[in-house]
Design an enzyme around this catalytic site. Structure first.
Site, PDB file in Angstrom:
ATOM      1  N   ASP A  93      34.528  34.533  45.340  1.00  0.00           N
ATOM      2  CA  ASP A  93      34.259  36.087  44.946  1.00  0.00           C
ATOM      3  C   ASP A  93      35.632  36.671  45.123  1.00  0.00           C
ATOM      4  OD1 ASP A  93      33.233  38.588  44.725  1.00  0.00           O
ATOM      5  OD2 ASP A  93      32.578  38.715  46.850  1.00  0.00           O
ATOM      6  N   ASP A 288      35.495  41.083  38.938  1.00  0.00           N
ATOM      7  CA  ASP A 288      34.633  40.642  40.079  1.00  0.00           C
ATOM      8  C   ASP A 288      34.057  39.271  39.546  1.00  0.00           C
ATOM      9  OD1 ASP A 288      33.250  40.485  42.144  1.00  0.00           O
ATOM     10  OD2 ASP A 288      31.930  42.221  42.031  1.00  0.00           O
TER      11      ASP A 288
END
Ligand SMILES: *[C@@H]1O[C@H](CO)[C@@H](O)[C@H](O)[C@H]1NC(C)=O
Ligand SMILES: *[C@@H]1O[C@H](CO)[C@@H](O)[C@H](O)[C@H]1NC(C)=O
Ligand SMILES: *[C@@H]1O[C@H](CO)[C@@H](O)[C@H](O)[C@H]1NC(C)=O
Length: 481
Positions: A93, A288
């Site tokens: 992430d 992201d």
């Protein structure tokens, strides 16, 4: 528990094994480059829209970037923690900054379906290298779920290297099935909101221990239909993209505080015509890897829907397209001051479920409403991206899908350390204010063709600024220093 709005079909349930790759030397003295490479695997997402919706809610309100998901993970890598090693499959992430894992006797992980098994669970008592730090680990979600417990230090291994005394979180109470490896800025760590100094997270610790020269890594997600990509800490693999890299500045959240990978999207085109859909804008967009889809300002999203014939359904919060759109040759072209990434239409058409024996497809872009625009995996697969935290820059090039060649070069220290990259002259450094109007979620009629939808959209203005949630976050961080 969270509701599922879309039925499940496999996107590609491909759980390959992980191997550390041996690298071709590229230093002048013939020694191996100072990089750490690791394969990453792709896994199906049961419901990308729900996955992202939860993330976004939290992002909008909380000061700490948290990872929200359970098994609906997309990109992950294998690591081990402890002595002897305990194995984990961690969600990668770029939108958060802590590494954390579950334990096997939390209420969630004890459930009969063994929901935490796929990712792995940690036992402090079974490790000789466990070292307790404090009990202020707490990643929380706006919907009430979350994970909390201790911060500890451990020996962490991946990609052929060993990191000793790596700080990480242990979720003794958890509502999240999947361990996360957050690789964002240390200032975004949970610890910082609890008043601690930022600690060296995985990328920073690799630098501290001289495994890499500078706090930077490259992420190559590869094609929607491919099972593997790679993450390369401290290096660039010049075989994984076409053309050369171009670097644009990361937009600080406040003055000189860099906390997230936000860059300015300046134009959107189609089929090779840059800016054909919208031009001369300055939209702050977050890169992201933990978001499955893209979220763009409402008015831009609407023009894309018009261009491709997508139908937004407010009750499911999804945009539907004929699956045959994936056979069309077109691209959507994202410009960031100078570099343009062309996203093929077939990367934007996601099979969602089957109805009356016919596949139903959703489109990989949704309206952002009043929240920060996000460039998630439906964008990132088409780009080779270098996240350079040492220089607060992002370098971009068009990805080369399915490349099997490697030419790995290390990133060196200094402002021009990314190999094969040139800085974009006069790059846009300030982005539009995102208005704090009503959100689209929940299916109110605020999106779907009426021109008033732009009331809620991010408007491009010349004024520098940032969205209020992020300014709030910056305030918290300043307070914590
Ligand atoms: C480790 O074992 C001890 C004694 O058996 C127990 O009291 C403790 O709760 C265990 N710790 C963890 C983190 O499981
Ligand atoms: C964790 O954080 C959430 C949200 O800030 C809070 O409601 C909760 O009480 C915290 N839990 C612990 C154990 O500190
Ligand atoms: C990449 O490989 C996958 C899996 O073999 C294949 O389905 C896909 O079409 C390939 N993509 C390109 C752009 O060649």
């Amino acid at each position: 528990m969270r509701t599922q709005q879309l039925a499940v079909t496999a996107f590609a349930c491909l759980l390959g094994s992980t191997t550390a790759i041996s690298l071709a030397g590229s230093r002048r003295d013939g020694s191996a480059p100072r990089v750490v490479q690791h394969d990453i695997q792709r896994r199906h997402v049961a419901d990308p829209i729900q996955h992202d919706r939860n993330r976004q809610r939290t992002k909008k309100r909380d000061t700490v970037e948290v990872e929200l998901d359970n098994e609906q993970t997309l990109y992950f890598m294998d690591i081990s923690i402890g002595t002897p090693p305990q194995d984990f499959r961690m969600h990668i992430d770029t939108g958060s900054s802590d590494l954390w894992v579950n334990v096997d006797d939390s209420r969630l992980c004890e459930m009969r379906s063994d929901p935490c098994d796929a990712s792995g669970t940690y036992s402090a008592n079974s490790s000789d290298t466990y070292h307790y730090l404090n009990s202020d680990f707490n990643i929380s979600y706006v919907d009430g779920s979350g994970s909390y417990g201790d911060y500890a230090e451990e020996t962490v291994r991946f990609g052929g290297i060993t990191l000793k005394n790596q700080q990480f979180g242990i979720g003794y109470v958890s509502g999240v099935m999947q361990g996360i490896i957050g690789i964002g800025y240390p200032v975004n760590e949970v610890a910082v909101t609890y008043g601690y100094d930022p600690y060296p997270n995985i990328p920073a610790n690799l630098l501290e221990h001289d495994h890499i020269n500078t706090n930077a890594y490259s992420l190559w997600l590869n094609d929607l239909d491919a099972s593997q990509g790679s993450i390369l800490f401290g290096g660039v693999n010049t075989e994984k993209y076409t053309g050369s890299l171009q670097s644009v500045p990361i937009i600080p959240v406040y003055h000189d505080i860099y906390a997230e990978f936000t860059i300015a999207l300046t134009a959107l085109g189609a089929n090779g015509e840059n800016g054909a859909l919208i031009d001369n804008v300055a939209i702050g967009a977050l890169l992201d890897s933990g978001s499955s889809l893209m979220y763009l300002p409402n008015d831009i999203t609407q023009s894309v829907y018009n261009a491709v014939g997508a139908q937004y359904d407010s009750s499911s919060g999804a945009a539907f397209v004929p699956c045959s759109l994936a056979d069309e040759p077109g691209t959507l072209d994202f410009t960031f001051s100078a570099p343009t990434i062309r996203v093929p239409l077939n990367e934007l058409v996601l099979p969602a479920y089957t109805q009356d024996n016919e596949p139903v497809c959703i489109f990989g872009i949704l309206p952002a409403g009043s929240s920060t625009p996000v460039l998630g995996d439906t964008f990132l697969r088409s780009a080779y991206v270098v996240y350079d935290m040492s220089n607060n820059e992002i370098s971009l090039a068009q990805t080369r899908f399915n490349s099997t060649e490697d030419d790995i070069q290390e990133i060196t220290q200094g402002s021009n350390g990314v190999p094969d990259a040139t800085q974009v002259q006069s790059a846009v450094t300030s982005v539009a204010q995102v208005s704090d109007g009503a959100r689209i979620e929940g299916g109110v009629g605020s999106f779907g063709g009426s021109s008033s939808s732009s009331d809620n959209a991010a408007q491009a203005t010349a004024a520098p600024g940032y969205n209020l949630a992020l300014l709030g976050a910056a305030g918290m961080m300043i307070a914590a220093f």
